[in-house]
Design a protein around this motif. Structure first.
Motif, PDB file in Angstrom:
ATOM      1  N   LEU A  76       0.837  -1.202   0.000  1.00 16.63           N
ATOM      2  CA  LEU A  76       0.000   0.000   0.000  1.00 16.63           C
ATOM      3  C   LEU A  76       0.870   1.249   0.000  1.00 16.63           C
ATOM      4  N   GLN A  77       1.876   1.249   0.858  1.00 14.90           N
ATOM      5  CA  GLN A  77       2.741   2.417   0.982  1.00 14.90           C
ATOM      6  C   GLN A  77       3.501   2.692  -0.313  1.00 14.90           C
ATOM      7  N   ALA A  78       3.813   1.621  -1.045  1.00  9.67           N
ATOM      8  CA  ALA A  78       4.555   1.770  -2.295  1.00  9.67           C
ATOM      9  C   ALA A  78       3.647   2.007  -3.489  1.00  9.67           C
ATOM     10  N   GLY A  79       2.328   1.955  -3.274  1.00 11.78           N
ATOM     11  CA  GLY A  79       1.389   2.134  -4.372  1.00 11.78           C
ATOM     12  C   GLY A  79       1.260   0.912  -5.259  1.00 11.78           C
ATOM     13  N   GLU A  80       1.676  -0.250  -4.732  1.00 15.17           N
ATOM     14  CA  GLU A  80       1.613  -1.492  -5.509  1.00 15.17           C
ATOM     15  C   GLU A  80       0.338  -2.275  -5.246  1.00 15.17           C
ATOM     16  N   ALA A 131       0.167   9.801   7.210  1.00 17.90           N
ATOM     17  CA  ALA A 131       1.605  10.095   7.126  1.00 17.90           C
ATOM     18  C   ALA A 131       2.405   8.841   6.765  1.00 17.90           C
ATOM     19  N   GLU A 132       1.818   7.676   7.076  1.00 16.86           N
ATOM     20  CA  GLU A 132       2.468   6.397   6.726  1.00 16.86           C
ATOM     21  C   GLU A 132       2.066   5.908   5.340  1.00 16.86           C
ATOM     22  N   GLY A 133       1.265   6.709   4.627  1.00 20.60           N
ATOM     23  CA  GLY A 133       0.924   6.364   3.251  1.00 20.60           C
ATOM     24  C   GLY A 133      -0.339   5.557   3.070  1.00 20.60           C
ATOM     25  N   VAL A 134      -1.165   5.463   4.135  1.00 22.36           N
ATOM     26  CA  VAL A 134      -2.418   4.710   4.027  1.00 22.36           C
ATOM     27  C   VAL A 134      -3.550   5.505   4.682  1.00 22.36           C
ATOM     28  N   LYS A 135      -4.768   5.235   4.246  1.00 18.88           N
ATOM     29  CA  LYS A 135      -5.953   5.879   4.818  1.00 18.88           C
ATOM     30  C   LYS A 135      -6.943   4.803   5.240  1.00 18.88           C
ATOM     31  N   VAL A 136      -7.507   4.945   6.435  1.00 19.03           N
ATOM     32  CA  VAL A 136      -8.541   4.021   6.894  1.00 19.03           C
ATOM     33  C   VAL A 136      -9.895   4.556   6.442  1.00 19.03           C
ATOM     34  N   VAL A 137     -10.575   3.797   5.573  1.00 19.35           N
ATOM     35  CA  VAL A 137     -11.876   4.261   5.077  1.00 19.35           C
ATOM     36  C   VAL A 137     -13.035   3.719   5.904  1.00 19.35           C
ATOM     37  N   ASP A 138     -12.791   2.650   6.678  1.00 17.74           N
ATOM     38  CA  ASP A 138     -13.847   2.135   7.551  1.00 17.74           C
ATOM     39  C   ASP A 138     -13.229   1.155   8.541  1.00 17.74           C
ATOM     40  N   LEU A 139     -13.986   0.863   9.595  1.00 20.81           N
ATOM     41  CA  LEU A 139     -13.564  -0.082  10.623  1.00 20.81           C
ATOM     42  C   LEU A 139     -14.635  -1.149  10.740  1.00 20.81           C
ATOM     43  N   GLN A 232     -11.046  -4.807  12.079  1.00 28.81           N
ATOM     44  CA  GLN A 232     -10.263  -4.758  10.845  1.00 28.81           C
ATOM     45  C   GLN A 232     -10.338  -3.337  10.281  1.00 28.81           C
ATOM     46  N   ALA A 233      -9.182  -2.763  10.043  1.00 26.38           N
ATOM     47  CA  ALA A 233      -9.109  -1.452   9.404  1.00 26.38           C
ATOM     48  C   ALA A 233      -9.104  -1.659   7.890  1.00 26.38           C
ATOM     49  N   ILE A 234     -10.080  -1.105   7.212  1.00 29.93           N
ATOM     50  CA  ILE A 234     -10.145  -1.190   5.748  1.00 29.93           C
ATOM     51  C   ILE A 234      -9.324  -0.020   5.215  1.00 29.93           C
ATOM     52  N   GLN A 235      -8.150  -0.345   4.717  1.00 26.82           N
ATOM     53  CA  GLN A 235      -7.177   0.678   4.339  1.00 26.82           C
ATOM     54  C   GLN A 235      -7.032   0.799   2.820  1.00 26.82           C
ATOM     55  N   ILE A 236      -6.749   2.017   2.403  1.00 28.10           N
ATOM     56  CA  ILE A 236      -6.491   2.278   0.988  1.00 28.10           C
ATOM     57  C   ILE A 236      -5.183   3.056   0.877  1.00 28.10           C
ATOM     58  N   SER A 237      -4.419   2.740  -0.123  1.00 30.16           N
ATOM     59  CA  SER A 237      -3.164   3.448  -0.366  1.00 30.16           C
ATOM     60  C   SER A 237      -3.439   4.930  -0.585  1.00 30.16           C
ATOM     61  N   MET A 238      -2.657   5.799   0.046  1.00 30.50           N
ATOM     62  CA  MET A 238      -2.835   7.237  -0.165  1.00 30.50           C
ATOM     63  C   MET A 238      -2.585   7.602  -1.623  1.00 30.50           C
ATOM     64  N   GLN A 239      -1.708   6.875  -2.287  1.00 31.80           N
ATOM     65  CA  GLN A 239      -1.473   7.151  -3.706  1.00 31.80           C
ATOM     66  C   GLN A 239      -2.740   6.882  -4.508  1.00 31.80           C
ATOM     67  N   THR A 240      -3.430   5.792  -4.158  1.00 33.37           N
ATOM     68  CA  THR A 240      -4.693   5.481  -4.836  1.00 33.37           C
ATOM     69  C   THR A 240      -5.755   6.514  -4.473  1.00 33.37           C
ATOM     70  N   TRP A 241      -5.863   6.806  -3.176  1.00 30.46           N
ATOM     71  CA  TRP A 241      -6.886   7.741  -2.701  1.00 30.46           C
ATOM     72  C   TRP A 241      -6.756   9.105  -3.365  1.00 30.46           C
TER      73      TRP A 241
END
Length: 319
Positions: A76-80, A131-139, A232-241
Protein backbone atom coordinates in the motif's frame (compact mmCIF):
# COMPACT_ATOMS: atom_id res chain seq x y z
CA UNK A 1 -29.58 -11.45 -25.76
CA UNK A 2 -30.45 -8.30 -27.73
CA UNK A 3 -30.38 -6.21 -24.55
CA UNK A 4 -26.98 -7.65 -23.60
CA UNK A 5 -25.57 -6.76 -27.04
CA UNK A 6 -27.03 -3.27 -26.81
CA UNK A 7 -25.52 -2.76 -23.33
CA UNK A 8 -22.12 -4.03 -24.45
CA UNK A 9 -22.20 -1.75 -27.48
CA UNK A 10 -23.16 1.27 -25.39
CA UNK A 11 -20.39 0.54 -22.89
CA UNK A 12 -17.84 0.24 -25.69
CA UNK A 13 -18.94 3.54 -27.20
CA UNK A 14 -18.74 5.23 -23.80
CA UNK A 15 -15.21 3.98 -23.30
CA UNK A 16 -14.17 5.15 -26.75
CA UNK A 17 -15.71 8.57 -26.21
CA UNK A 18 -13.97 8.98 -22.85
CA UNK A 19 -17.18 9.38 -20.85
CA UNK A 20 -16.44 6.26 -18.80
CA UNK A 21 -13.29 4.39 -18.04
CA UNK A 22 -13.17 1.24 -15.93
CA UNK A 23 -10.50 1.15 -13.26
CA UNK A 24 -9.55 -1.96 -11.30
CA UNK A 25 -8.83 -1.73 -7.56
CA UNK A 26 -6.91 -4.54 -5.85
CA UNK A 27 -7.92 -5.56 -2.32
CA UNK A 28 -6.00 -8.05 -0.17
CA UNK A 29 -6.46 -9.89 3.12
CA UNK A 30 -4.90 -12.72 5.12
CA UNK A 31 -8.35 -14.29 5.67
CA UNK A 32 -9.74 -17.08 3.54
CA UNK A 33 -12.82 -17.13 1.32
CA UNK A 34 -15.07 -18.67 4.00
CA UNK A 35 -14.45 -15.90 6.54
CA UNK A 36 -16.99 -13.23 7.42
CA UNK A 37 -14.35 -10.63 6.56
CA UNK A 38 -14.15 -11.97 3.01
CA UNK A 39 -17.96 -11.90 2.77
CA UNK A 40 -17.79 -8.22 3.66
CA UNK A 41 -15.07 -7.61 1.08
CA UNK A 42 -17.16 -9.34 -1.57
CA UNK A 43 -20.13 -7.14 -0.62
CA UNK A 44 -17.83 -4.10 -0.92
CA UNK A 45 -16.85 -5.23 -4.42
CA UNK A 46 -20.46 -5.77 -5.50
CA UNK A 47 -21.64 -2.43 -4.10
CA UNK A 48 -18.76 -0.42 -5.56
CA UNK A 49 -19.17 -1.89 -9.03
CA UNK A 50 -22.92 -1.28 -8.84
CA UNK A 51 -22.91 2.36 -7.68
CA UNK A 52 -20.02 3.32 -9.97
CA UNK A 53 -21.76 1.78 -12.97
CA UNK A 54 -18.67 -0.35 -13.55
CA UNK A 55 -16.31 2.62 -13.50
CA UNK A 56 -14.57 1.08 -10.48
CA UNK A 57 -14.06 -2.67 -10.34
CA UNK A 58 -12.43 -4.74 -7.58
CA UNK A 59 -10.23 -7.84 -7.62
CA UNK A 60 -10.00 -9.60 -4.26
CA UNK A 61 -6.87 -11.40 -3.05
CA UNK A 62 -7.76 -13.54 0.00
CA UNK A 63 -5.80 -16.11 2.00
CA UNK A 64 -2.54 -14.11 2.19
CA UNK A 65 -1.99 -14.49 -1.55
CA UNK A 66 -0.05 -11.20 -1.42
CA UNK A 67 1.76 -12.02 1.83
CA UNK A 68 1.02 -11.27 5.48
CA UNK A 69 -0.50 -8.00 6.62
CA UNK A 70 2.87 -6.28 6.98
CA UNK A 71 3.76 -7.20 3.41
CA UNK A 72 0.43 -5.84 2.17
CA UNK A 73 0.85 -2.60 4.11
CA UNK A 74 4.26 -2.17 2.49
CA UNK A 75 2.60 -2.65 -0.89
CA UNK A 76 0.00 0.00 0.00
CA UNK A 77 2.74 2.42 0.98
CA UNK A 78 4.55 1.77 -2.30
CA UNK A 79 1.39 2.13 -4.37
CA UNK A 80 1.61 -1.49 -5.51
CA UNK A 81 -1.69 -2.49 -3.87
CA UNK A 82 -4.82 -0.37 -3.64
CA UNK A 83 -6.56 -1.74 -0.53
CA UNK A 84 -6.00 -4.14 2.37
CA UNK A 85 -7.81 -5.26 5.52
CA UNK A 86 -5.62 -5.50 8.63
CA UNK A 87 -6.21 -5.43 12.37
CA UNK A 88 -6.49 -1.82 13.60
CA UNK A 89 -4.19 -2.20 16.65
CA UNK A 90 -1.94 -4.50 14.59
CA UNK A 91 -0.70 -1.35 12.89
CA UNK A 92 1.10 -0.45 16.13
CA UNK A 93 4.33 -1.65 14.53
CA UNK A 94 4.28 1.56 12.47
CA UNK A 95 2.09 3.69 14.79
CA UNK A 96 3.12 2.78 18.36
CA UNK A 97 0.25 4.75 19.96
CA UNK A 98 -2.20 2.10 18.67
CA UNK A 99 -0.88 -0.17 21.45
CA UNK A 100 -3.03 1.93 23.79
CA UNK A 101 -6.28 0.89 22.12
CA UNK A 102 -5.17 -2.75 22.13
CA UNK A 103 -4.71 -2.80 25.91
CA UNK A 104 -7.37 -5.02 27.56
CA UNK A 105 -10.54 -3.24 28.70
CA UNK A 106 -9.58 0.16 27.32
CA UNK A 107 -12.42 -0.44 24.83
CA UNK A 108 -15.83 -1.58 26.13
CA UNK A 109 -17.29 -2.97 22.90
CA UNK A 110 -17.26 -2.33 19.15
CA UNK A 111 -19.60 0.66 19.41
CA UNK A 112 -17.15 2.18 21.90
CA UNK A 113 -14.26 1.47 19.54
CA UNK A 114 -16.10 3.21 16.70
CA UNK A 115 -16.73 6.20 18.99
CA UNK A 116 -13.04 6.41 19.92
CA UNK A 117 -11.85 6.13 16.32
CA UNK A 118 -14.31 8.84 15.22
CA UNK A 119 -13.28 11.10 18.11
CA UNK A 120 -10.28 13.38 18.74
CA UNK A 121 -7.80 10.59 19.50
CA UNK A 122 -8.91 8.63 16.44
CA UNK A 123 -8.51 11.71 14.25
CA UNK A 124 -4.94 12.07 15.50
CA UNK A 125 -4.35 8.45 14.53
CA UNK A 126 -5.91 9.11 11.12
CA UNK A 127 -3.26 11.74 10.46
CA UNK A 128 -0.57 9.26 11.51
CA UNK A 129 -2.00 6.60 9.18
CA UNK A 130 -1.97 9.06 6.29
CA UNK A 131 1.60 10.09 7.13
CA UNK A 132 2.47 6.40 6.73
CA UNK A 133 0.92 6.36 3.25
CA UNK A 134 -2.42 4.71 4.03
CA UNK A 135 -5.95 5.88 4.82
CA UNK A 136 -8.54 4.02 6.89
CA UNK A 137 -11.88 4.26 5.08
CA UNK A 138 -13.85 2.14 7.55
CA UNK A 139 -13.56 -0.08 10.62
CA UNK A 140 -15.19 -3.53 10.69
CA UNK A 141 -15.97 -5.76 13.69
CA UNK A 142 -13.81 -8.87 13.95
CA UNK A 143 -14.90 -10.44 17.24
CA UNK A 144 -14.28 -10.19 20.97
CA UNK A 145 -11.69 -12.36 22.70
CA UNK A 146 -12.95 -14.68 25.45
CA UNK A 147 -11.18 -17.08 27.83
CA UNK A 148 -11.60 -20.87 27.82
CA UNK A 149 -10.28 -23.15 30.55
CA UNK A 150 -10.35 -26.70 31.88
CA UNK A 151 -12.54 -25.63 34.82
CA UNK A 152 -15.42 -23.19 35.26
CA UNK A 153 -14.34 -19.55 35.59
CA UNK A 154 -16.87 -17.88 37.85
CA UNK A 155 -14.48 -15.11 38.91
CA UNK A 156 -10.96 -13.86 38.26
CA UNK A 157 -9.80 -15.90 41.27
CA UNK A 158 -10.49 -19.08 39.29
CA UNK A 159 -7.76 -18.15 36.79
CA UNK A 160 -5.00 -17.97 39.38
CA UNK A 161 -2.24 -20.48 38.76
CA UNK A 162 -3.58 -21.63 35.41
CA UNK A 163 -1.16 -21.87 32.49
CA UNK A 164 -2.79 -19.72 29.84
CA UNK A 165 -1.70 -19.84 26.24
CA UNK A 166 -1.43 -16.40 24.65
CA UNK A 167 0.03 -15.30 21.33
CA UNK A 168 3.26 -13.32 21.44
CA UNK A 169 1.41 -10.02 21.76
CA UNK A 170 2.49 -7.83 24.71
CA UNK A 171 -0.98 -6.67 25.74
CA UNK A 172 -2.39 -10.23 25.74
CA UNK A 173 0.57 -11.52 27.74
CA UNK A 174 -0.12 -8.63 30.14
CA UNK A 175 -3.76 -9.79 30.39
CA UNK A 176 -2.77 -13.32 31.43
CA UNK A 177 -0.32 -12.02 34.03
CA UNK A 178 -2.75 -9.46 35.44
CA UNK A 179 -5.53 -12.00 36.06
CA UNK A 180 -3.14 -14.32 37.91
CA UNK A 181 -2.46 -16.87 35.19
CA UNK A 182 0.95 -17.87 33.85
CA UNK A 183 1.42 -16.92 30.16
CA UNK A 184 2.46 -19.91 28.08
CA UNK A 185 4.06 -19.38 24.65
CA UNK A 186 2.57 -22.05 22.40
CA UNK A 187 2.39 -21.84 18.59
CA UNK A 188 -1.17 -21.35 17.36
CA UNK A 189 -1.14 -24.61 15.39
CA UNK A 190 -0.13 -26.51 18.55
CA UNK A 191 -2.72 -25.07 20.94
CA UNK A 192 -5.23 -27.94 20.54
CA UNK A 193 -2.63 -30.56 21.47
CA UNK A 194 -1.31 -28.43 24.32
CA UNK A 195 -4.83 -28.18 25.77
CA UNK A 196 -5.53 -31.85 25.18
CA UNK A 197 -2.36 -32.97 26.99
CA UNK A 198 -2.73 -30.40 29.79
CA UNK A 199 0.47 -28.66 28.78
CA UNK A 200 -1.67 -25.54 29.20
CA UNK A 201 -4.93 -25.14 31.11
CA UNK A 202 -6.51 -22.20 29.34
CA UNK A 203 -6.37 -20.01 26.24
CA UNK A 204 -8.08 -16.87 24.91
CA UNK A 205 -9.54 -16.21 21.46
CA UNK A 206 -12.75 -14.98 19.80
CA UNK A 207 -15.59 -17.52 19.87
CA UNK A 208 -15.41 -18.23 16.10
CA UNK A 209 -11.72 -19.15 16.48
CA UNK A 210 -12.52 -21.42 19.44
CA UNK A 211 -14.98 -23.18 17.15
CA UNK A 212 -12.83 -23.24 14.02
CA UNK A 213 -9.82 -24.70 15.86
CA UNK A 214 -11.99 -27.12 17.90
CA UNK A 215 -10.59 -25.83 21.19
CA UNK A 216 -14.01 -26.40 22.75
CA UNK A 217 -13.43 -30.15 22.39
CA UNK A 218 -10.56 -30.02 24.90
CA UNK A 219 -11.86 -27.37 27.32
CA UNK A 220 -14.75 -27.60 29.76
CA UNK A 221 -15.67 -23.95 30.08
CA UNK A 222 -15.68 -20.56 28.40
CA UNK A 223 -15.73 -17.34 30.38
CA UNK A 224 -17.06 -14.23 28.65
CA UNK A 225 -14.15 -12.02 29.68
CA UNK A 226 -14.53 -9.59 26.74
CA UNK A 227 -10.98 -8.42 27.27
CA UNK A 228 -10.16 -7.33 23.73
CA UNK A 229 -12.38 -6.06 20.91
CA UNK A 230 -10.85 -7.03 17.58
CA UNK A 231 -11.42 -5.01 14.43
CA UNK A 232 -10.26 -4.76 10.85
CA UNK A 233 -9.11 -1.45 9.40
CA UNK A 234 -10.15 -1.19 5.75
CA UNK A 235 -7.18 0.68 4.34
CA UNK A 236 -6.49 2.28 0.99
CA UNK A 237 -3.16 3.45 -0.37
CA UNK A 238 -2.84 7.24 -0.17
CA UNK A 239 -1.47 7.15 -3.71
CA UNK A 240 -4.69 5.48 -4.84
CA UNK A 241 -6.89 7.74 -2.70
CA UNK A 242 -5.31 10.93 -4.01
CA UNK A 243 -5.80 9.74 -7.59
CA UNK A 244 -9.58 9.32 -7.13
CA UNK A 245 -12.10 12.03 -7.91
CA UNK A 246 -14.39 13.28 -5.14
CA UNK A 247 -17.21 11.19 -6.62
CA UNK A 248 -15.03 8.06 -6.69
CA UNK A 249 -13.97 8.63 -3.08
CA UNK A 250 -17.63 8.88 -2.06
CA UNK A 251 -18.35 5.61 -3.88
CA UNK A 252 -15.51 3.84 -2.07
CA UNK A 253 -16.72 5.09 1.31
CA UNK A 254 -20.32 4.06 0.58
CA UNK A 255 -19.22 0.61 -0.56
CA UNK A 256 -17.04 0.21 2.55
CA UNK A 257 -20.06 0.92 4.76
CA UNK A 258 -22.09 -1.69 2.86
CA UNK A 259 -19.32 -4.27 3.22
CA UNK A 260 -18.99 -3.46 6.91
CA UNK A 261 -22.69 -4.05 7.46
CA UNK A 262 -22.39 -7.56 6.00
CA UNK A 263 -19.22 -8.39 7.94
CA UNK A 264 -20.42 -6.97 11.25
CA UNK A 265 -23.83 -8.66 11.15
CA UNK A 266 -22.27 -12.02 10.29
CA UNK A 267 -19.81 -11.83 13.20
CA UNK A 268 -22.40 -10.69 15.73
CA UNK A 269 -24.76 -13.47 14.64
CA UNK A 270 -21.98 -16.06 14.77
CA UNK A 271 -20.94 -15.10 18.29
CA UNK A 272 -24.51 -15.29 19.61
CA UNK A 273 -25.10 -18.67 17.97
CA UNK A 274 -21.82 -20.09 19.26
CA UNK A 275 -22.70 -19.49 22.91
CA UNK A 276 -25.72 -21.75 22.41
CA UNK A 277 -23.65 -24.29 20.47
CA UNK A 278 -20.99 -24.54 23.17
CA UNK A 279 -23.59 -24.92 25.92
CA UNK A 280 -25.31 -27.64 23.89
CA UNK A 281 -21.93 -29.39 23.59
CA UNK A 282 -21.73 -29.53 27.38
CA UNK A 283 -19.44 -26.59 28.11
CA UNK A 284 -20.09 -24.24 31.00
CA UNK A 285 -20.38 -20.67 29.73
CA UNK A 286 -19.94 -18.12 32.50
CA UNK A 287 -20.20 -14.34 32.75
CA UNK A 288 -17.90 -13.36 35.60
CA UNK A 289 -17.94 -9.90 37.15
CA UNK A 290 -15.45 -7.99 35.00
CA UNK A 291 -14.77 -5.15 37.45
CA UNK A 292 -11.85 -7.06 39.06
CA UNK A 293 -10.47 -7.90 35.60
CA UNK A 294 -10.48 -4.23 34.63
CA UNK A 295 -8.92 -3.20 37.93
CA UNK A 296 -6.16 -5.78 37.48
CA UNK A 297 -5.00 -4.06 34.27
CA UNK A 298 -4.17 -0.77 36.03
CA UNK A 299 -0.53 -1.78 36.50
CA UNK A 300 -0.16 -2.41 32.77
CA UNK A 301 -1.82 0.91 32.01
CA UNK A 302 0.79 2.60 34.21
CA UNK A 303 3.55 0.95 32.17
CA UNK A 304 1.99 2.23 28.95
CA UNK A 305 1.68 5.73 30.36
CA UNK A 306 5.38 5.75 31.17
CA UNK A 307 5.92 5.27 27.44
CA UNK A 308 3.13 7.43 26.02
CA UNK A 309 2.63 10.02 28.74
CA UNK A 310 0.51 10.44 31.84
CA UNK A 311 -3.20 10.34 31.05
CA UNK A 312 -2.68 8.53 27.71
CA UNK A 313 -5.34 5.90 28.44
CA UNK A 314 -7.87 8.55 29.48
CA UNK A 315 -7.20 10.50 26.28
CA UNK A 316 -7.90 7.40 24.19
CA UNK A 317 -11.17 6.83 26.04
CA UNK A 318 -12.15 10.47 25.65
CA UNK A 319 -12.19 11.12 29.39
Amino acid sequence: MLMKHLFAGAAALALLSGTAEARELTFGTQNNETSNLYKGMDAFKTKLEEISGGELTVTLFPNAQLGDFKAMVAMLQAGELDMAATGYPDMSYVIPELTLIGAPYVVEDFADLERIVAGPWGQEMEQKFEAEGVKVVDLWYYGTRQTSANKPIESMEDLKGLRMRTPGVPFLIAYAEAVGATPAPVAFTEVYLALQTNQVDAQENPLPTIEDMKFYEVQSSIAMTNHFVASQAIQISMQTWDSLSDQEKAWVEEAALAGGDVNDAANVEAEAALVEKFEAAGLTVTKPDLAPFRAAMKGYYSELEKEFGEGAIARVQGN
